[in-house]
Motif scaffolding. Structure first.
Motif, PDB file in Angstrom:
ATOM      1  N   LYS A 265      47.580  28.971  44.914  1.00  0.00           N
ATOM      2  CA  LYS A 265      47.596  30.278  44.250  1.00  0.00           C
ATOM      3  C   LYS A 265      46.833  30.215  42.927  1.00  0.00           C
ATOM      4  CE  LYS A 265      50.679  33.831  42.313  1.00  0.00           C
ATOM      5  NZ  LYS A 265      49.919  33.915  41.045  1.00  0.00           N
ATOM      6  N   GLY A 266      47.094  29.167  42.132  1.00  0.00           N
ATOM      7  CA  GLY A 266      46.379  29.016  40.877  1.00  0.00           C
ATOM      8  C   GLY A 266      44.883  28.873  41.092  1.00  0.00           C
ATOM      9  N   LEU A 267      44.516  28.105  42.115  1.00  0.00           N
ATOM     10  CA  LEU A 267      43.099  27.914  42.441  1.00  0.00           C
ATOM     11  C   LEU A 267      42.443  29.225  42.862  1.00  0.00           C
ATOM     12  CD1 LEU A 267      40.585  26.216  43.121  1.00  0.00           C
ATOM     13  CD2 LEU A 267      41.675  25.614  45.297  1.00  0.00           C
ATOM     14  N   GLN A 268      43.094  29.941  43.785  1.00  0.00           N
ATOM     15  CA  GLN A 268      42.539  31.214  44.265  1.00  0.00           C
ATOM     16  C   GLN A 268      42.432  32.227  43.120  1.00  0.00           C
ATOM     17  OE1 GLN A 268      41.473  31.963  47.405  1.00  0.00           O
ATOM     18  NE2 GLN A 268      42.837  31.090  48.957  1.00  0.00           N
ATOM     19  N   ASP A 269      43.436  32.282  42.255  1.00  0.00           N
ATOM     20  CA  ASP A 269      43.395  33.208  41.117  1.00  0.00           C
ATOM     21  C   ASP A 269      42.218  32.892  40.201  1.00  0.00           C
ATOM     22  OD1 ASP A 269      45.649  34.466  42.038  1.00  0.00           O
ATOM     23  OD2 ASP A 269      47.026  33.550  40.592  1.00  0.00           O
ATOM     24  N   GLU A 270      41.979  31.596  39.970  1.00  0.00           N
ATOM     25  CA  GLU A 270      40.864  31.194  39.107  1.00  0.00           C
ATOM     26  C   GLU A 270      39.523  31.550  39.744  1.00  0.00           C
ATOM     27  OE1 GLU A 270      38.725  29.800  35.957  1.00  0.00           O
ATOM     28  OE2 GLU A 270      40.917  30.030  36.043  1.00  0.00           O
ATOM     29  N   LEU A 271      39.387  31.289  41.036  1.00  0.00           N
ATOM     30  CA  LEU A 271      38.116  31.563  41.705  1.00  0.00           C
ATOM     31  C   LEU A 271      37.834  33.057  41.817  1.00  0.00           C
ATOM     32  CD1 LEU A 271      38.148  28.853  44.523  1.00  0.00           C
ATOM     33  CD2 LEU A 271      36.939  28.793  42.333  1.00  0.00           C
ATOM     34  N   ARG A 272      38.903  33.866  41.902  1.00  0.00           N
ATOM     35  CA  ARG A 272      38.702  35.322  41.975  1.00  0.00           C
ATOM     36  C   ARG A 272      38.124  35.878  40.673  1.00  0.00           C
ATOM     37  NH1 ARG A 272      42.949  35.664  45.912  1.00  0.00           N
ATOM     38  NH2 ARG A 272      44.581  35.339  44.339  1.00  0.00           N
ATOM     39  N   ARG A 273      38.306  35.138  39.603  1.00  0.00           N
ATOM     40  CA  ARG A 273      37.723  35.579  38.332  1.00  0.00           C
ATOM     41  C   ARG A 273      36.195  35.526  38.374  1.00  0.00           C
ATOM     42  NH1 ARG A 273      38.466  31.908  34.572  1.00  0.00           N
ATOM     43  NH2 ARG A 273      37.882  33.350  32.917  1.00  0.00           N
ATOM     44  N   HIS A 274      35.672  34.724  39.284  1.00  0.00           N
ATOM     45  CA  HIS A 274      34.225  34.557  39.396  1.00  0.00           C
ATOM     46  C   HIS A 274      33.760  35.295  40.654  1.00  0.00           C
ATOM     47  CE1 HIS A 274      34.756  31.528  36.299  1.00  0.00           C
ATOM     48  NE2 HIS A 274      35.669  30.956  37.054  1.00  0.00           N
ATOM     49  N   LYS A 275      33.082  36.379  40.493  1.00  0.00           N
ATOM     50  CA  LYS A 275      32.784  37.313  41.592  1.00  0.00           C
ATOM     51  C   LYS A 275      31.969  36.692  42.715  1.00  0.00           C
ATOM     52  CE  LYS A 275      34.823  40.560  39.251  1.00  0.00           C
ATOM     53  NZ  LYS A 275      36.167  40.993  39.655  1.00  0.00           N
ATOM     54  N   LYS A 276      31.181  35.644  42.414  1.00  0.00           N
ATOM     55  CA  LYS A 276      30.247  35.115  43.407  1.00  0.00           C
ATOM     56  C   LYS A 276      30.874  34.073  44.329  1.00  0.00           C
ATOM     57  CE  LYS A 276      26.170  35.842  40.471  1.00  0.00           C
ATOM     58  NZ  LYS A 276      25.020  35.186  39.796  1.00  0.00           N
ATOM     59  N   THR A 277      32.122  33.728  44.133  1.00  0.00           N
ATOM     60  CA  THR A 277      32.728  32.671  44.941  1.00  0.00           C
ATOM     61  C   THR A 277      33.235  33.201  46.282  1.00  0.00           C
ATOM     62  OG1 THR A 277      34.871  33.010  43.885  1.00  0.00           O
ATOM     63  CG2 THR A 277      33.431  31.346  42.921  1.00  0.00           C
ATOM     64  N   ILE A 278      33.131  32.332  47.291  1.00  0.00           N
ATOM     65  CA  ILE A 278      33.645  32.616  48.631  1.00  0.00           C
ATOM     66  C   ILE A 278      34.636  31.510  48.969  1.00  0.00           C
ATOM     67  CG2 ILE A 278      33.059  32.802  51.077  1.00  0.00           C
ATOM     68  CD1 ILE A 278      30.252  33.716  50.169  1.00  0.00           C
ATOM     69  N   VAL A 279      35.789  31.887  49.510  1.00  0.00           N
ATOM     70  CA  VAL A 279      36.842  30.904  49.794  1.00  0.00           C
ATOM     71  C   VAL A 279      37.316  31.053  51.232  1.00  0.00           C
ATOM     72  CG1 VAL A 279      39.113  30.021  49.149  1.00  0.00           C
ATOM     73  CG2 VAL A 279      37.609  30.984  47.386  1.00  0.00           C
ATOM     74  N   HIS A 280      37.328  29.943  51.965  1.00  0.00           N
ATOM     75  CA  HIS A 280      37.888  29.884  53.314  1.00  0.00           C
ATOM     76  C   HIS A 280      38.974  28.808  53.314  1.00  0.00           C
ATOM     77  CE1 HIS A 280      34.588  32.366  54.831  1.00  0.00           C
ATOM     78  NE2 HIS A 280      33.756  31.564  54.177  1.00  0.00           N
ATOM     79  N   ALA A 281      40.100  29.056  53.941  1.00  0.00           N
ATOM     80  CA  ALA A 281      41.221  28.106  53.927  1.00  0.00           C
ATOM     81  C   ALA A 281      41.735  27.836  55.333  1.00  0.00           C
ATOM     82  CB  ALA A 281      42.355  28.645  53.061  1.00  0.00           C
ATOM     83  N   VAL A 282      42.113  26.583  55.566  1.00  0.00           N
ATOM     84  CA  VAL A 282      42.814  26.223  56.797  1.00  0.00           C
ATOM     85  C   VAL A 282      44.131  25.552  56.414  1.00  0.00           C
ATOM     86  CG1 VAL A 282      40.752  25.982  58.230  1.00  0.00           C
ATOM     87  CG2 VAL A 282      41.618  24.004  56.984  1.00  0.00           C
ATOM     88  N   SER A 283      45.153  25.822  57.186  1.00  0.00           N
ATOM     89  CA  SER A 283      46.470  25.232  56.950  1.00  0.00           C
ATOM     90  C   SER A 283      46.693  24.099  57.944  1.00  0.00           C
ATOM     91  CB  SER A 283      47.555  26.297  57.121  1.00  0.00           C
ATOM     92  OG  SER A 283      48.836  25.731  56.928  1.00  0.00           O
ATOM     93  N   VAL A 284      47.208  22.969  57.436  1.00  0.00           N
ATOM     94  CA  VAL A 284      47.527  21.841  58.316  1.00  0.00           C
ATOM     95  C   VAL A 284      49.015  21.533  58.174  1.00  0.00           C
ATOM     96  CG1 VAL A 284      45.203  20.873  58.195  1.00  0.00           C
ATOM     97  CG2 VAL A 284      46.914  20.124  56.550  1.00  0.00           C
ATOM     98  N   PRO A 285      49.634  21.034  59.243  1.00  0.00           N
ATOM     99  CA  PRO A 285      51.082  20.770  59.181  1.00  0.00           C
ATOM    100  C   PRO A 285      51.413  19.543  58.345  1.00  0.00           C
ATOM    101  CG  PRO A 285      50.192  20.099  61.313  1.00  0.00           C
ATOM    102  CD  PRO A 285      49.082  20.797  60.595  1.00  0.00           C
ATOM    103  N   LEU A 286      52.636  19.501  57.862  1.00  0.00           N
ATOM    104  CA  LEU A 286      53.162  18.338  57.160  1.00  0.00           C
ATOM    105  C   LEU A 286      53.590  17.273  58.164  1.00  0.00           C
ATOM    106  CD1 LEU A 286      55.282  20.313  54.578  1.00  0.00           C
ATOM    107  CD2 LEU A 286      53.499  18.676  53.960  1.00  0.00           C
TER     108      LEU A 286
END
Length: 340
Positions: free
Chosen positions: A207-228
């Motif tokens: 969440k902290g990472l995504q919030d920080e990257l959203r401050r920068h308009k040019k960033t693109i973020v893709h995420a995958v979830s892996v099990p524990l």
């Protein structure tokens, strides 16, 4: 003709407190005090009694002692897993420090399930330990109520809140996420892939990472979830899923160093240079991070300090000593290495 003896063999008998008292020439009451409340007995007397305990093989009844002194000398430590150094180092530090203070650790592995944690803590409370260490701050209302009603000192670790159940030693996962985002963006990265487990503390970092990257308009973020639990194989699978889906990325952020190591292996297998084609960043600064090729850029948490401070904070409260700060934020360090 053989004759059988009518003499019955007496069963062997465990040494008793009275045996120790006779061996050392003291009253059973004095011996009991030396074993159960050594702080109110002269050190020379305690030493003589403990020598007699060893010589006779007497095993003290700590349950009886705890009823008299209201102390069990047991500290329960509840962690989600012990399959990597993330928690092992903290657990070892707790155990070492508690031993110095005269306590013993009871280790419980609860996984990441509230129900399992509830069951374990309920069983622990029925044994009346002197204190409890819990991992994280996200517990069920039922568990919090049970602990508060028990009036047993508690330290929560590996997280941060101004309102712990009792005491806390940890750090801010959200701040770590912000720091990672700022660091990588300042390095010129704009196309991010995230390989993440879905436990609550890891998700706070995301969440902290995504919030920080959203401050920068040019960033693109893709995420995958892996099990524990996080493993190298799951790190490889996570990167494979991102790349096979056609994502064009220049930075991979993982929720642990173990996943980062797996992502680096997968990138190398595909002929991608790290960090030339793809920067990779982890979390935890585990033992292998500095030795990996390339060495892994990561976030360092002083795992030993968490354990040491938690143990001493708990022991101080049990013994009626003042605890300076109920909440201790140990912070974190971003470690720049070769992978990012």
């Amino acid at each position: 003709m053989n004759s059988k003896s009518n003499i019955k063999k007496q069963p062997s008998r465990s040494p008793t407190l009275e045996d120790v008292a006779r061996a050392v020439g003291l009253s059973p009451m004095t011996v009991s005090r030396a074993i159960n409340t050594p702080d109110i007995v002269r050190p020379k007397t305690v030493a003589k009694v403990m020598e007699a305990v060893r010589a006779t093989g007497y095993i003290p009844n700590m349950l009886a002692g705890s009823l008299a002194s209201r102390r069990s000398k047991l500290i329960a430590v509840v962690v989600p897993q012990i399959n990597n150094n993330m928690f092992v180092d903290t657990v070892q530090a707790i155990s070492d420090e508690l031993a110095i203070r005269g306590y013993h650790m009871l280790l419980c592995v609860a996984g990441y399930n509230h129900e399992t944690e509830n069951d374990i803590v309920s069983t622990i409370l029925s044994r009346r330990p002197d204190g409890i260490v819990l991992t994280g701050i996200h517990h069920s209302t039922e568990l919090k109520k049970s602990i508060l009603n028990s009036e047993i000192p508690v330290v929560e670790i590996w997280d941060l809140t101004p309102t712990p159940i009792d005491m806390l030693v940890g750090f801010s996962h959200e701040k770590i996420g912000h720091a990672i985002g700022e660091y990588l963006f300042n390095k010129g990265h704009t196309r991010f892939g995230l390989i993440w487990t879905d436990d609550k503390r890891a998700m706070l970092r995301q969440k902290g990472l995504q919030d920080e990257l959203r401050r920068h308009k040019k960033t693109i973020v893709h995420a995958v979830s892996v099990p524990l639990p996080a493993t190298m194989a799951r790190g490889r699978e996570g990167l494979a899923a991102l790349l096979d889906d056609g994502k064009t990325l220049d930075a991979i952020v993982c929720s642990s160093d173990t996943l980062a190591q797996g992502a680096i292996f997968e990138a190398q297998k595909r002929g991608l240079s790290v960090p030339g084609n793809l920067a990779v960043m982890g979390f935890g600064d585990l033992d292998f991070a500095d030795c990996n090729i390339p060495s892994i850029t990561t976030v360092k948490i002083d795992r030993w300090k968490i354990g040491k401070d938690a143990a001493n904070m708990l022991a101080d409260k049990i013994e009626g000593k003042p605890v300076d700060e109920a909440v201790a934020d140990i912070g974190f360090s971003l470690i720049e290495r070769e992978s990012a």
